[in-house]
Write an enzyme that holds these catalytic residues in place. Structure first.
Site, PDB file in Angstrom:
ATOM      1  N   HIS A  66       0.822  -1.225   0.000  1.00  0.00           N
ATOM      2  CA  HIS A  66       0.000   0.000   0.000  1.00  0.00           C
ATOM      3  C   HIS A  66       0.856   1.275   0.000  1.00  0.00           C
ATOM      4  CE1 HIS A  66      -3.880  -1.942   0.417  1.00  0.00           C
ATOM      5  NE2 HIS A  66      -3.396  -2.721   1.367  1.00  0.00           N
ATOM      6  N   HIS A 148       7.462  -8.588   3.328  1.00  0.00           N
ATOM      7  CA  HIS A 148       6.049  -8.211   3.204  1.00  0.00           C
ATOM      8  C   HIS A 148       5.420  -9.070   2.111  1.00  0.00           C
ATOM      9  CE1 HIS A 148       2.951  -5.370   4.443  1.00  0.00           C
ATOM     10  NE2 HIS A 148       2.513  -5.429   3.202  1.00  0.00           N
ATOM     11  N   HIS A 173       2.299  -8.300   6.639  1.00  0.00           N
ATOM     12  CA  HIS A 173       1.237  -8.244   5.615  1.00  0.00           C
ATOM     13  C   HIS A 173       0.009  -9.120   5.888  1.00  0.00           C
ATOM     14  CE1 HIS A 173      -0.795  -7.687   1.771  1.00  0.00           C
ATOM     15  NE2 HIS A 173      -0.783  -8.991   1.584  1.00  0.00           N
TER      16      HIS A 173
HETATM   17 FE   LIG Z   1       0.373  -5.281   3.097  1.00  0.00          FE
END
Ligand SMILES: [Fe+2]
Length: 264
Positions: A66, A148, A173
């Site tokens: 993100h 991640h 994540h």
């Molecule tokens: Fe994430």
């Protein structure tokens, strides 16, 4: 050397708990790393929330898939070497994928992040990106890696790939803490450190809207869950460039907060 790693800070309740934990416990560590990629309402990291984490004592803040959800983050990355995005973005992506911190006692630590590629957006090869970084550091000081990624298999293999070369490879994540911490040839490993946020939720979002989307198959905007938040993370002990211990952290804030912290 003691390292604190706080997992994915999710929306206002996560920010509140992370800041509170950093203020209470942060001084027990030499370096404090926070994954902040969901801090702004679940999507990315706005400048004010980055600053709040830094003011509470975070030395390095990592991002994830993100990273560019908030339009100001590209500029923030360019200005802030203590904020990092994944190493395996294509060449020319704003910001750094790794950062090196000089500690007051003269020792150095490099913090890096890679994004997985399984069930995620296509990215450059995270294995090769880590090889390049580890070759560059060449064992001169400890390297802490934020993995991640979505798939447990990919994280496990990434951890094994850097075993003996990095001091820690910590998964983020998936937002649910796993219980598989171990030291692999001097590398502290945990498949997922967990989310810092409201645990009674769909990985940070309130159940109702997520349930609607699963059952009705029509759009409905997600809302971050409200309530008492838990800090999830890991504490790592390092001697030289190798980890000697890893412990999971789960700390639930004693109160729900004042309600003044709303998502923008
Ligand atoms: Fe994430």
């Amino acid at each position: 050397m003691r390292i604190l790693f706080i997992g994915d800070v999710f929306a206002a309740p996560g920010l509140r708990a992370a800041r509170s934990y950093l203020r209470r416990e942060g001084s027990a560590y030499d370096l404090r790393i926070v994954n902040g990629e969901n801090a702004t309402g679940g999507f990315g990291l706005a400048r004010k929330h980055y600053q709040q984490l830094r003011d509470a004592g975070a030395d390095v803040v990592t991002l994830g898939n993100h990273t560019f959800d908030q339009k100001e983050t590209a500029g923030l990355l360019e200005e802030s070497p203590r904020l990092i995005r994944a190493l395996n973005y294509p060449p020319g992506t704003p910001g750094l994928g790794a950062t090196t911190v000089d500690l007051p006692d003269g020792t150095r630590v490099t913090v890096a992040q890679v994004l997985g590629r399984l069930f995620m957006e296509a990215m450059d090869d995270p294995f090769r990106a880590l090889d390049d970084l580890l070759d560059e550091v060449n064992g001169a000081h400890p390297v802490i890696i934020d993995l991640h990624a979505e798939a447990t298999s990919e994280k496990k293999v990434l951890g094994w790939h850097v075993a003996g070369r990095a001091a820690a490879a910590l998964g983020t994540h998936t937002h649910v803490q796993t219980a598989d911490e171990q030291i692999l040839d001097g590398t502290a490993y945990l498949t997922d450190v967990g989310m810092t946020g409201v645990q009674t939720s769909s990985i940070g979002m309130a159940f109702e809207e997520v349930h609607h989307r699963f059952t009705k198959k029509t759009p409905m905007r997600y809302k971050p869950a409200r309530g008492v938040a838990t800090v999830c993370g890991a504490a790592i002990a390092i001697e030289g460039t190798r980890a000697t211990a890893i412990e999971r952290i789960r700390w639930t804030e004693p109160h729900e907060g004042t309600g003044e912290e709303e998502d923008a």
